[in-house]
Design a protein around this motif. Structure first.
Motif, PDB file in Angstrom:
ATOM      1  N   PHE A  55       3.457   3.546 -10.413  1.00  0.00           N
ATOM      2  CA  PHE A  55       2.765   4.469  -9.529  1.00  0.00           C
ATOM      3  C   PHE A  55       3.463   5.826  -9.576  1.00  0.00           C
ATOM      4  O   PHE A  55       4.674   5.900  -9.357  1.00  0.00           O
ATOM      5  N   PRO A  56       2.721   6.901  -9.874  1.00  0.00           N
ATOM      6  CA  PRO A  56       3.341   8.228  -9.763  1.00  0.00           C
ATOM      7  C   PRO A  56       3.905   8.415  -8.353  1.00  0.00           C
ATOM      8  O   PRO A  56       3.287   8.028  -7.362  1.00  0.00           O
ATOM      9  N   GLN A  57       5.107   8.985  -8.277  1.00  0.00           N
ATOM     10  CA  GLN A  57       5.777   9.119  -6.990  1.00  0.00           C
ATOM     11  C   GLN A  57       5.234  10.294  -6.177  1.00  0.00           C
ATOM     12  O   GLN A  57       4.615  11.217  -6.717  1.00  0.00           O
ATOM     13  N   ARG A  58       5.465  10.213  -4.887  1.00  0.00           N
ATOM     14  CA  ARG A  58       5.043  11.291  -3.991  1.00  0.00           C
ATOM     15  C   ARG A  58       5.662  12.604  -4.465  1.00  0.00           C
ATOM     16  O   ARG A  58       6.875  12.693  -4.680  1.00  0.00           O
ATOM     17  N   ALA A  89      -2.316  -5.873  -7.296  1.00  0.00           N
ATOM     18  CA  ALA A  89      -1.086  -5.211  -7.732  1.00  0.00           C
ATOM     19  C   ALA A  89       0.056  -5.698  -6.862  1.00  0.00           C
ATOM     20  O   ALA A  89       0.045  -5.517  -5.645  1.00  0.00           O
ATOM     21  N   GLU A  90       1.028  -6.342  -7.484  1.00  0.00           N
ATOM     22  CA  GLU A  90       2.155  -6.894  -6.739  1.00  0.00           C
ATOM     23  C   GLU A  90       3.121  -5.791  -6.308  1.00  0.00           C
ATOM     24  O   GLU A  90       3.056  -4.659  -6.789  1.00  0.00           O
ATOM     25  N   LYS A  91       4.004  -6.127  -5.412  1.00  0.00           N
ATOM     26  CA  LYS A  91       4.994  -5.168  -4.909  1.00  0.00           C
ATOM     27  C   LYS A  91       5.871  -4.696  -6.061  1.00  0.00           C
ATOM     28  O   LYS A  91       6.354  -5.517  -6.853  1.00  0.00           O
ATOM     29  N   PRO A 113       0.800  -1.231   0.000  1.00  0.00           N
ATOM     30  CA  PRO A 113       0.000   0.000   0.000  1.00  0.00           C
ATOM     31  C   PRO A 113       0.828   1.275   0.000  1.00  0.00           C
ATOM     32  O   PRO A 113       0.313   2.352  -0.281  1.00  0.00           O
ATOM     33  N   THR A 114       2.135   1.182   0.288  1.00  0.00           N
ATOM     34  CA  THR A 114       2.973   2.379   0.356  1.00  0.00           C
ATOM     35  C   THR A 114       3.576   2.750  -0.993  1.00  0.00           C
ATOM     36  O   THR A 114       4.271   3.760  -1.099  1.00  0.00           O
ATOM     37  N   ALA A 115       3.339   1.954  -2.019  1.00  0.00           N
ATOM     38  CA  ALA A 115       3.946   2.216  -3.325  1.00  0.00           C
ATOM     39  C   ALA A 115       3.440   3.532  -3.900  1.00  0.00           C
ATOM     40  O   ALA A 115       2.240   3.825  -3.865  1.00  0.00           O
ATOM     41  N   GLY A 166      10.464   0.297 -10.062  1.00  0.00           N
ATOM     42  CA  GLY A 166       9.193   0.948  -9.754  1.00  0.00           C
ATOM     43  C   GLY A 166       8.004   0.394 -10.502  1.00  0.00           C
ATOM     44  O   GLY A 166       6.906   0.949 -10.419  1.00  0.00           O
ATOM     45  N   LEU A 167       8.203  -0.719 -11.228  1.00  0.00           N
ATOM     46  CA  LEU A 167       7.103  -1.316 -11.979  1.00  0.00           C
ATOM     47  C   LEU A 167       6.468  -2.454 -11.186  1.00  0.00           C
ATOM     48  O   LEU A 167       7.141  -3.189 -10.474  1.00  0.00           O
TER      49      LEU A 167
END
Length: 373
Positions: free
Chosen positions: A92-95, A69-71, A27-29, A76-77
């Protein structure tokens, strides 16, 4: 594997993901997911086949979704699987970097505006609504007060704060356009005055296309005032398209009739231009496919872009257990609607700013590109 063409057409896969949601191994991705508030809440942004979309991750359907969605790997994919079978590669777009900053008064920038999709800055200028406190008047899907109660935002964003954050978001994260919405305050302008001062301040600080969003004000002169203040596009959101559904789902807002919306659209389009005025329609609240397409045809004729999105229930609202529309229902709306838009000369790529340009909450723009190819 660094790339993977989805095993089904991209527009169909996006429909599936926005209907079912996605379970996350990590969930943190990527950037933070959004809970509560206005806009695509309880969602996370993901990029599929070059298209960034908002996908439900904190809703009841998402917790039981067949999609996982896997880790993410070192690059980053991540791989999305359905029932154990790979269907697509995503990122995932980054923070955003501007989230790490705060005003001189100590207000975190992320409490003033947030990143939507990949490159859109979004803010709710006034995080309260004249109807929200009354369950006999409030929109049953609305969570505008949740993020405020949770301390994730502030009630009133000043023009100076918005300008400061917008400038940083452009310089640090390459934000390309901005959405300013507002809860409806007391008064006949329905938030247009607040949006005028906010847009003017941002435009004075940074060259950033802006969409403003409010209910139709009583006086059409506000359209010219918002345009002169620096707004490039306007959203006035119907949400539902038939009087019976509107009265049931949003009893207060339904007092502003569909006829008044159509009058307001007709007055606003000459000010902002064809395709620069849009409306948000939530499919799945009870309107039929035929009703949505019929009104969309009228809107396109006026030069208004009907941005149709699948309804996603938000936890803590009266509709939190309401089902999402099926992917098939959305396909049967979006496929012909995209053809209507292309034929009418209205394209998401031509919108200067806002929800239709972003397109992350619906597969509509993906269908549109397919139809125009």
């Amino acid at each position: 594997m660094n790339a993977m063409t989805p095993t089904v057409p991209t527009e169909r896969l996006i429909n599936e993901l926005q209907s079912f949601g996605v379970r996350l191994v990590d969930p943190t991705a990527g950037a933070d997911s959004r809970r509560g508030g206005a806009g695509p809440s309880d969602h996370k942004a993901v990029t599929i086949d070059g298209v960034t979309v908002m996908v439900p991750v904190h809703t009841a359907p998402a917790f039981e979704s067949p999609y996982l969605a896997e880790k993410p790997d070192a690059g980053g994919l991540s791989t999305i699987t359905r029932d154990g079978h790979p269907v697509a590669r995503i990122s995932f777009p980054q923070r955003p970097r501007f989230y790490d900053l705060a005003t001189a008064e100590g207000v975190p920038y992320s409490k003033i505006a947030v990143l939507h999709g990949r490159d859109v800055l979004a803010t709710t200028v006034l995080q309260t609504c004249v109807r929200y406190a009354s369950r006999t008047k409030t929109c049953q899907f609305c969570a505008i007060g949740q993020s405020l109660a949770a301390g994730r935002t502030i009630e009133r964003k000043t023009p100076a704060q918005l300008a400061e954050v917008a400038k940083a978001a452009v310089e640090l994260d390459g934000v390309r356009h901005m959405v300013m919405t507002t809860g409806t305050p007391p008064g006949k302008d329905r938030g247009a005055a607040i949006l005028c001062e906010s847009a003017a301040a941002v435009k004075a600080a940074v060259d950033l296309p802006i969409q403003v969003q409010c209910e139709p004000p009583d006086d059409d002169i506000w359209f010219a005032r918002m345009r002169q203040a620096g707004a490039d596009a306007l959203g006035m959101h119907l949400e539902a398209v038939t009087p019976a559904v509107r009265a049931r789902i949003m009893p207060g807002k339904a007092q502003v009739s569909i006829e008044r919306y159509l009058q307001a659209f007709a007055a606003a389009v000459p000010v902002f231009g064809r395709g620069q005025v849009s409306t948000y329609i939530l499919a799945g609240l009870g309107d039929t496919r035929e009703a949505i397409l019929s009104l969309s045809e009228t809107l396109i004729g006026l030069g208004v872009y009907p941005f149709v999105v699948p309804f996603v229930p938000i936890s803590g609202t009266p509709l939190e257990s309401h089902p999402t529309p099926t992917a098939g229902f959305m396909h049967d709306i979006l496929a012909p609607l995209s053809d209507m838009l292309v034929a009418g000369g209205l394209k998401a790529t031509d919108v200067k700013a806002g929800c239709a340009k972003c397109g992350a909450c619906s597969a509509l723009s993906t269908y549109e590109r397919r139809g125009a190819a």
